[in-house]
Write a protein that holds these residues in place. Sequence first.
Motif, PDB file in Angstrom:
ATOM      1  N   UNK A 149       3.757 -11.983  37.205  1.00  0.00           N
ATOM      2  CA  UNK A 149       3.562 -11.993  38.659  1.00  0.00           C
ATOM      3  C   UNK A 149       2.791 -13.240  39.067  1.00  0.00           C
ATOM      4  N   UNK A 150       2.972 -13.606  40.308  1.00  0.00           N
ATOM      5  CA  UNK A 150       2.357 -14.826  40.837  1.00  0.00           C
ATOM      6  C   UNK A 150       0.839 -14.714  40.833  1.00  0.00           C
ATOM      7  N   UNK A 151       0.200 -15.819  40.544  1.00  0.00           N
ATOM      8  CA  UNK A 151      -1.256 -15.862  40.515  1.00  0.00           C
ATOM      9  C   UNK A 151      -1.792 -16.357  41.854  1.00  0.00           C
ATOM     10  N   UNK A 152      -3.103 -16.446  41.932  1.00  0.00           N
ATOM     11  CA  UNK A 152      -3.781 -17.034  43.085  1.00  0.00           C
ATOM     12  C   UNK A 152      -3.100 -18.338  43.490  1.00  0.00           C
ATOM     13  N   UNK A 153      -2.928 -18.557  44.761  1.00  0.00           N
ATOM     14  CA  UNK A 153      -2.312 -19.747  45.356  1.00  0.00           C
ATOM     15  C   UNK A 153      -0.796 -19.703  45.359  1.00  0.00           C
ATOM     16  N   UNK A 154      -0.192 -18.738  44.644  1.00  0.00           N
ATOM     17  CA  UNK A 154       1.263 -18.679  44.566  1.00  0.00           C
ATOM     18  C   UNK A 154       1.847 -17.533  45.388  1.00  0.00           C
ATOM     19  N   UNK A 155       0.989 -16.746  46.018  1.00  0.00           N
ATOM     20  CA  UNK A 155       1.465 -15.578  46.755  1.00  0.00           C
ATOM     21  C   UNK A 155       0.684 -15.410  48.046  1.00  0.00           C
ATOM     22  N   UNK A 197       0.950 -18.280  50.476  1.00  0.00           N
ATOM     23  CA  UNK A 197       1.079 -18.997  49.223  1.00  0.00           C
ATOM     24  C   UNK A 197       1.067 -20.497  49.458  1.00  0.00           C
ATOM     25  N   UNK A 198       0.360 -21.221  48.610  1.00  0.00           N
ATOM     26  CA  UNK A 198       0.267 -22.677  48.771  1.00  0.00           C
ATOM     27  C   UNK A 198       1.314 -23.412  47.959  1.00  0.00           C
ATOM     28  N   UNK A 199       1.739 -22.811  46.847  1.00  0.00           N
ATOM     29  CA  UNK A 199       2.766 -23.402  45.990  1.00  0.00           C
ATOM     30  C   UNK A 199       3.760 -22.315  45.609  1.00  0.00           C
ATOM     31  N   UNK A 200       4.905 -22.733  45.129  1.00  0.00           N
ATOM     32  CA  UNK A 200       5.920 -21.772  44.700  1.00  0.00           C
ATOM     33  C   UNK A 200       5.483 -21.100  43.404  1.00  0.00           C
ATOM     34  N   UNK A 201       5.911 -19.853  43.187  1.00  0.00           N
ATOM     35  CA  UNK A 201       5.574 -19.169  41.931  1.00  0.00           C
ATOM     36  C   UNK A 201       6.055 -19.958  40.727  1.00  0.00           C
ATOM     37  N   UNK A 202       5.290 -19.892  39.653  1.00  0.00           N
ATOM     38  CA  UNK A 202       5.597 -20.650  38.444  1.00  0.00           C
ATOM     39  C   UNK A 202       6.721 -19.979  37.659  1.00  0.00           C
ATOM     40  N   UNK A 228      -1.822 -35.728  49.061  1.00  0.00           N
ATOM     41  CA  UNK A 228      -2.120 -34.296  49.022  1.00  0.00           C
ATOM     42  C   UNK A 228      -1.821 -33.620  50.352  1.00  0.00           C
ATOM     43  N   UNK A 229      -1.325 -32.404  50.261  1.00  0.00           N
ATOM     44  CA  UNK A 229      -1.105 -31.546  51.428  1.00  0.00           C
ATOM     45  C   UNK A 229      -2.132 -30.426  51.367  1.00  0.00           C
ATOM     46  N   UNK A 230      -2.757 -30.150  52.495  1.00  0.00           N
ATOM     47  CA  UNK A 230      -3.836 -29.160  52.534  1.00  0.00           C
ATOM     48  C   UNK A 230      -3.325 -27.796  52.981  1.00  0.00           C
ATOM     49  N   UNK A 231      -3.658 -26.769  52.196  1.00  0.00           N
ATOM     50  CA  UNK A 231      -3.316 -25.386  52.529  1.00  0.00           C
ATOM     51  C   UNK A 231      -4.589 -24.539  52.527  1.00  0.00           C
ATOM     52  N   UNK A 232      -4.618 -23.522  53.376  1.00  0.00           N
ATOM     53  CA  UNK A 232      -5.778 -22.632  53.445  1.00  0.00           C
ATOM     54  C   UNK A 232      -5.618 -21.478  52.463  1.00  0.00           C
ATOM     55  N   UNK A 233      -6.745 -20.984  51.949  1.00  0.00           N
ATOM     56  CA  UNK A 233      -6.723 -19.859  51.020  1.00  0.00           C
ATOM     57  C   UNK A 233      -8.053 -19.132  51.087  1.00  0.00           C
ATOM     58  N   UNK A 234      -8.110 -17.993  50.388  1.00  0.00           N
ATOM     59  CA  UNK A 234      -9.332 -17.209  50.271  1.00  0.00           C
ATOM     60  C   UNK A 234      -9.660 -17.068  48.791  1.00  0.00           C
ATOM     61  N   UNK A 235     -10.926 -17.242  48.438  1.00  0.00           N
ATOM     62  CA  UNK A 235     -11.340 -17.174  47.032  1.00  0.00           C
ATOM     63  C   UNK A 235     -11.086 -15.788  46.464  1.00  0.00           C
ATOM     64  N   UNK A 236     -10.533 -15.712  45.229  1.00  0.00           N
ATOM     65  CA  UNK A 236     -10.111 -14.426  44.670  1.00  0.00           C
ATOM     66  C   UNK A 236     -11.056 -13.796  43.658  1.00  0.00           C
ATOM     67  N   UNK A 237     -12.292 -14.314  43.514  1.00  0.00           N
ATOM     68  CA  UNK A 237     -13.109 -13.887  42.383  1.00  0.00           C
ATOM     69  C   UNK A 237     -14.283 -12.978  42.718  1.00  0.00           C
ATOM     70  N   UNK A 238     -14.745 -12.970  43.946  1.00  0.00           N
ATOM     71  CA  UNK A 238     -15.837 -12.067  44.305  1.00  0.00           C
ATOM     72  C   UNK A 238     -15.661 -11.611  45.739  1.00  0.00           C
ATOM     73  N   UNK A 239     -16.576 -10.745  46.178  1.00  0.00           N
ATOM     74  CA  UNK A 239     -16.412 -10.098  47.482  1.00  0.00           C
ATOM     75  C   UNK A 239     -16.953 -10.931  48.637  1.00  0.00           C
TER      76      UNK A 239
END
Length: 761
Positions: free
Chosen positions: A575-581, A597-602, A220-231
């Motif tokens: 359009x790209x979803x969470x983790x793809x943009x 983006x952690x992965x390429x758009x689907x 596994x490769x680790x990428x940083x992100x921010x949760x997209x569901x609440x404030x």
Amino acid sequence: MSEDQTVTIEVDGREIQAKAGQMLIDATDAAGINIPRFCYHKKLSVSANCRMCLVEVAKVPKPLPACATPVAEGMKVQTRSPLAIAAQKGTMEFLLINHPLDCPVCDQGGECELQDVALGYGDDVSRFVEGKRVVMDKEIGPLISTDLTRCIHCTRCVRFGAEIAGVRELGATGRGEHMTIGTYIEKSVDSELSGNMIDVCPVGSLTSKPFRFRARAWELIQRDAIAPHDAVGSNLHLHVRRNEVMRVHPKENDAVNECWISDRDRFSYTALNSAERLDTPLVKTRGEWKESGWHEALTRVASGLKEAGSDLGVLASPGCTVEELHLARKLANGLGSERIETRLRQGDFRTAAGAWLGQSVTDLERCSAALLIGSNVRKEQPIFGHRLRKAALEGCDVSFINPLELEMNYAARQIVTPPAAMAGEVAAVARAAGAAGPLIDQAEVTERHQAIAERLKAAPAATLLLGNLAQAHPDYAVLLTLASALAKATGAVLGQLPAGANSVGAQLVGAVGDGLDAMLAQPAKGYLLMGVEPGYDLWDPAAANAALTQSGFVVALSGFRSESLEAVADVILPVSAFAETSGTFVNAEGTWQSFAGAVSPKGETRPAWKVLRVLGNLLDLQGFDHDSSEEVLAEARQQAEGRQLDNAPADAVTECRLVDAALTRIGDVPIYAVDALVRHAAPLQKTRDAIAAAIYINESEAAKAGLTAGMQAAVTQNGTRVILPVTIDPNIPNGCVRIPAGVAGTEQLGGQFGEVTLEKA
């Protein structure tokens, strides 16, 4: 000795400073000195039951556990002496006696604390020749897999449930080697924070069920992100293999989410590979949907938007990024339109206010009194709920005014009243606190109102918070006016709990207009939908469907196909979803957090900001020549510079629109129905919190309508009639019926609050 004082201790011949009363293991961790451990966790209470952290302390005849030994002035400690090493190796030998040798098939292999410590403190050959114990695995739900033979009885999961989640769902039964961890009576683990048990488990006893046997840790490769569901803006680590998100873990950030994340943030990634993902542009031709190339689809969209011109309406999810919202507003303005809205579930727009937390996230756990109006914070924003629970455990007096009784995990005062009476309850507390004005002067004050007011006035740090139910209320402007008056009378901080991951960012970049009701009351010639499914994401799905159907052209930017969207749209662009943009969210406290983006758009999906940029070019609009999302962000930040959000209402509103009815709908949005990504996450939809569409009603009201549990009944709202099952729920007050919004079966109903009628189907 005060805890603020420091003492000097010696560890392995090295002098270090530590706080008086601090546990030895905390002091050594701060100094970079490693002591092996299993049961210890910095966010949990000390149990000292694994004994792996035994160390030698001068003048003490036997080794002591570093996790349970407070430091003292002049203490001399040896972590690597013959006595300490012998104790640690002896403990490791006992731990391995019953542990199975199944590392090659264990999901924890490669990141297992037991493996790591055994390498340094275990022997290569076991002296134990008797049969090992075997423990039957338990089924505890769709999120966590159990392999209890691997359990080393550290009790981290038990303490996490009791101390952090606030629900003691796991416990220990039996003694000695017969001790087992489980639920005692077979049941699922249902806490909204339960996935953190996977993280705290030091072995492979509790692992992620959706991730089970999918990949090895070293792949596994680790990428940083921010949760997209609440404030909240929880910080995440995405673990990626071969361009696929395999799992999500928390990224530690004490200022935001500490080292925890909600199950919604942890498991929603499973929707990225949902069968409903849209990966090719769709164009409706003579009523039939057909796949299209990007050039054809964009050309048609540009033509439709150009024809709509200044009569274009933009409805964007509050989960869209700053970059996407900035370009959407810019595109609408370029066509001469100011009609853009992201407050899709707000029920009242009679006053303007800048909805934000009003304080820092960490301030929530430091408050000494709190009143929450129209909020189920535990389910709406689980990490904020956790912060408030921490405050409550430290003595904070927490009160709620809600249209339904909540399932609490700490002591709190609850005033449960029908929606039409909520304003009166807030007014009564305001009057008890000494405020005056319309509604307040006529309010009837009782002992419970007086108690809340006194607590707020006496508290050195009090807060007033309006939640998602308050924002969806048809008299939200009245509730906000009364809450503002109450905050002034008590000196409390007035805050709001924004609904979306980027609700605050939307306000800062100007992606809010005159209100959703105004946009739907007068249907526009054209609509641009961004991350919106009309039947699930809008306050009044029936009104939204009517307006969109009457419009001449509707284009949707979406990551998923849905019947709700296909019924009203003319073109759907994937359009790209969470983790793809890449993008940026501004959380409830106003912190800007960017991510890549952690992965390429689907498939053929594209980042939404790029789609908007191309549309701007096709429409010959100025200022759509950005080469990166960073350029868009810089422009958006420049525009937002100097804007300050204020929770106080711009205009006082005291006229209530919601009146008492024979039966009033309460249309809350369940935790796993807040957006399309969560709705398509299969593991989350199998949990107890994935509430299905139904008529939730108390026994008394059901009897009046001649209904019983399990019966099918017809509910009618604003002329729309749907058939739903009946569920008896004692938490619903008289005169009310809970029919959740955002779930399949309710997409044709009206507003989240309003009069309904029931009859046997």
